[in-house]
Design an enzyme around this catalytic site. Structure first.
Site, short mmCIF file in Angstrom:
data_model
loop_
_atom_site.label_atom_id
_atom_site.label_comp_id
_atom_site.label_asym_id
_atom_site.label_seq_id
_atom_site.Cartn_x
_atom_site.Cartn_y
_atom_site.Cartn_z
N ASP A 51 52.05 28.73 77.56
CA ASP A 51 53.48 29.00 77.54
C ASP A 51 54.11 27.62 77.27
O ASP A 51 53.41 26.73 76.75
CB ASP A 51 53.95 29.62 78.88
CG ASP A 51 55.35 30.21 78.82
OD1 ASP A 51 55.49 31.35 78.35
OD2 ASP A 51 56.32 29.53 79.21
N LYS A 98 51.91 35.61 85.64
CA LYS A 98 52.43 34.35 85.08
C LYS A 98 52.12 33.23 86.05
O LYS A 98 51.98 33.46 87.25
CB LYS A 98 53.95 34.44 84.90
CG LYS A 98 54.49 33.48 83.87
CD LYS A 98 54.41 34.06 82.49
CE LYS A 98 54.74 33.05 81.43
NZ LYS A 98 54.92 33.71 80.12
O1 2IT Z 1 55.43 34.84 77.39
C1 2IT Z 1 54.34 35.18 76.92
O2 2IT Z 1 54.13 36.34 76.55
C2 2IT Z 1 53.29 34.18 76.80
N1 2IT Z 1 53.52 33.03 77.18
C3 2IT Z 1 51.94 34.53 76.24
C4 2IT Z 1 51.07 35.14 77.28
C5 2IT Z 1 49.65 35.39 76.85
O3 2IT Z 1 48.89 35.83 77.73
O4 2IT Z 1 49.29 35.19 75.69
#
Ligand code: 2IT
Length: 447
Positions: free
Chosen positions: A165, A125
């Site tokens: 996100d 993340k």
């Molecule tokens: O919280 C999540 O799963 C996302 N923000 C999507 C992450 C993604 O790699 O599509």
């Protein structure tokens, strides 16, 4: 003290001032306790000690010039949490609240969520404490370019694949991709997901988190012999996730009564159920005003300033905004109102205490890392399409998304039942997600 609780205690001590990360670790490790402690191989291999420590934490300066030619500086982050089952995968969040604790809680959760999808993606993340609201298009672009000028050296289609996100959507991903391509001098579109359709994005990715949450809810309903049709839904948020959920709920004959923003909530007794109303959600998001009151003004419905929608009566409560939006008093209001189902859609929307309370008093509770996994699952499908240099149709992606959501539900329900926990989808999701990552870590040795 059990192995699991010892690791939790040490991890909290070793990561001071990270309350959100503590909260996520406490929730997950507590539900894993009986399962992990029954298998001494995990302790012997130090699986939990390794799992709670990110493989790599990157923090960097993001300098950029605003429209008044003033130099601004933000903090940029990428936490590469776990790569046991695939390249790090997870979104980038642009929000003023972003800090190491929040990125670590999200990366930790993401590791379990991504495992649960059954697809080969590890957990990561990132983001920045940048507030996109009120910024011009040029400011967004130069910010994204500056962030990527550092981030590019840490990511790649087989290394780490960021996505969107909160505060990061198609527009931001496009600017990030443009800069990545320019720096690298080659066309590696598998490096980011959530891209535009014209350059390698997947159909259904914008809808996937919301659609997936409703597909998951439908699976949980099946268990109770229930259906979406005729149910009322209490949603928070009005962004991409709430939008996809509203679209699918309406299509399946349910009715969305509320939406919310940082300014308060709107109550639409007739339902957020026309193309015009649902499209207006995307207009509100694109306006970067970050307020939901505009909906009340446009459609002549009541607006409740400074309040959350949790006191409104409905069958299904679905937080779709952000972390810790449902605390104990909110959970009590939800239960007092007679809500039957509670489906977490935003990441960690519920305090641990409130979640325990809801599990005891509501018929069905769905955890975020299962219910919102459709977004990252379609991101993984986007990676597959990019590596095969082809594009699936809307129907093909949607069908695969449905299968993934059903598998997540079934894997969680089976894991919970297998360990004597009944139909506990919260514990089941944690156990099922953990098992695959832990098995890969055991097989790969001490790395
Ligand atoms: O919280 C999540 O799963 C996302 N923000 C999507 C992450 C993604 O790699 O599509």
């Amino acid at each position: 003290m059990s192995y699991t609780m010892k690791v939790l205690e040490q991890a909290i001590k070793r990561n001071p001032n990270e309350p959100e990360f503590h909260q996520a670790m406490t929730e997950i490790l507590t539900t894993l306790q009986s399962f992990v402690d029954a298998n001494p191989a995990y302790e012997k291999a130090g699986i939990l000690e390794r799992l709670v420590e990110p493989e790599r934490v990157i923090q960097f300066r993001v300098p950029w010039m605003d429209d008044n030619e003033k130099v601004q500086v933000n903090k940029g982050y990428r936490v590469q949490f776990n790569s046991a089952i695939g390249p790090y995968k997870g979104g980038l969040r642009f929000h003023p609240s972003v800090c190491l604790s929040i990125i670590k809680f999200l990366g930790f959760e993401q590791t379990f969520k991504n495992s649960l999808t059954g697809l080969p993606i590890g957990g990561g993340k990132g983001g920045a404490d940048f507030d996109p609201n009120g910024k011009s298009d040029r400011e967004i672009m130069v910010f994204c370019q500056s962030l990527m000028t550092e981030l590019f050296r840490h990511i790649g289609a087989d290394t780490d694949v960021p996505a969107g996100d909160i505060g990061v959507g198609g527009r931001e991903i496009s600017y990030l991709f443009g800069q990545y391509k320019r720096i690298r001098g080659c066309y590696e579109n598998g490096v980011l997901t959530g891209k535009g359709i014209s350059y390698g994005g997947s159909l259904i990715r914008p809808e996937a988190t919301g659609f997936g949450a409703v597909y998951y809810t439908a699976e949980m309903f099946k268990h109770f012999g229930d259906e979406i049709k005729g149910k009322t839904f209490i949603l928070s948020g009005f962004g991409n996730v709430a939008w996809g959920a509203a679209l699918k709920i309406t299509e399946l004959g349910g009715k969305v009564l509320t939406l919310s923003g940082p300014d308060g909530y709107i109550l639409d007794e007739k339902g957020v159920n026309t193309t015009e109303k649902i499209s207006y959600m995307t207009e509100m998001l694109a306006s970067r005003r970050n307020i939901v009151e505009d909906y009340a003004k446009k459609f002549g419905v009541p607006f409740f300033a400074g309040q959350k929608p949790w006191k409104v009566k409905g069958d299904v409560v679905m937080p779709c905004a952000t972390q810790n939006e449902v605390l104990m008093a909110d959970a009590e209001a939800i239960v007092a109102n007679g809500a039957k189902y509670y489906v977490e859609v935003s990441n960690m929307p519920t305090s641990n205490e409130a979640l325990e309370f809801l599990k005891k008093h509501v018929k069905g509770v769905a955890p975020a890392k299962a219910a919102n996994a459709g977004g990252v699952a379609v991101s993984a499908l986007e990676m597959s399409q990019n590596s095969m240099r082809l594009a699936w149709t809307t129907g093909e992606v949607d069908e695969k998304l449905k299968v993934v959501m059903k598998n997540i539900h079934d894997a969680s329900a089976t894991a919970a039942a297998e360990y004597g926990l009944g139909y506990d989808l919260v514990a089941g999701a944690n156990i099922a997600g953990f098992k695959k990552v832990a098995e890969a870590m055991l097989q790969q040795g001490v790395v």
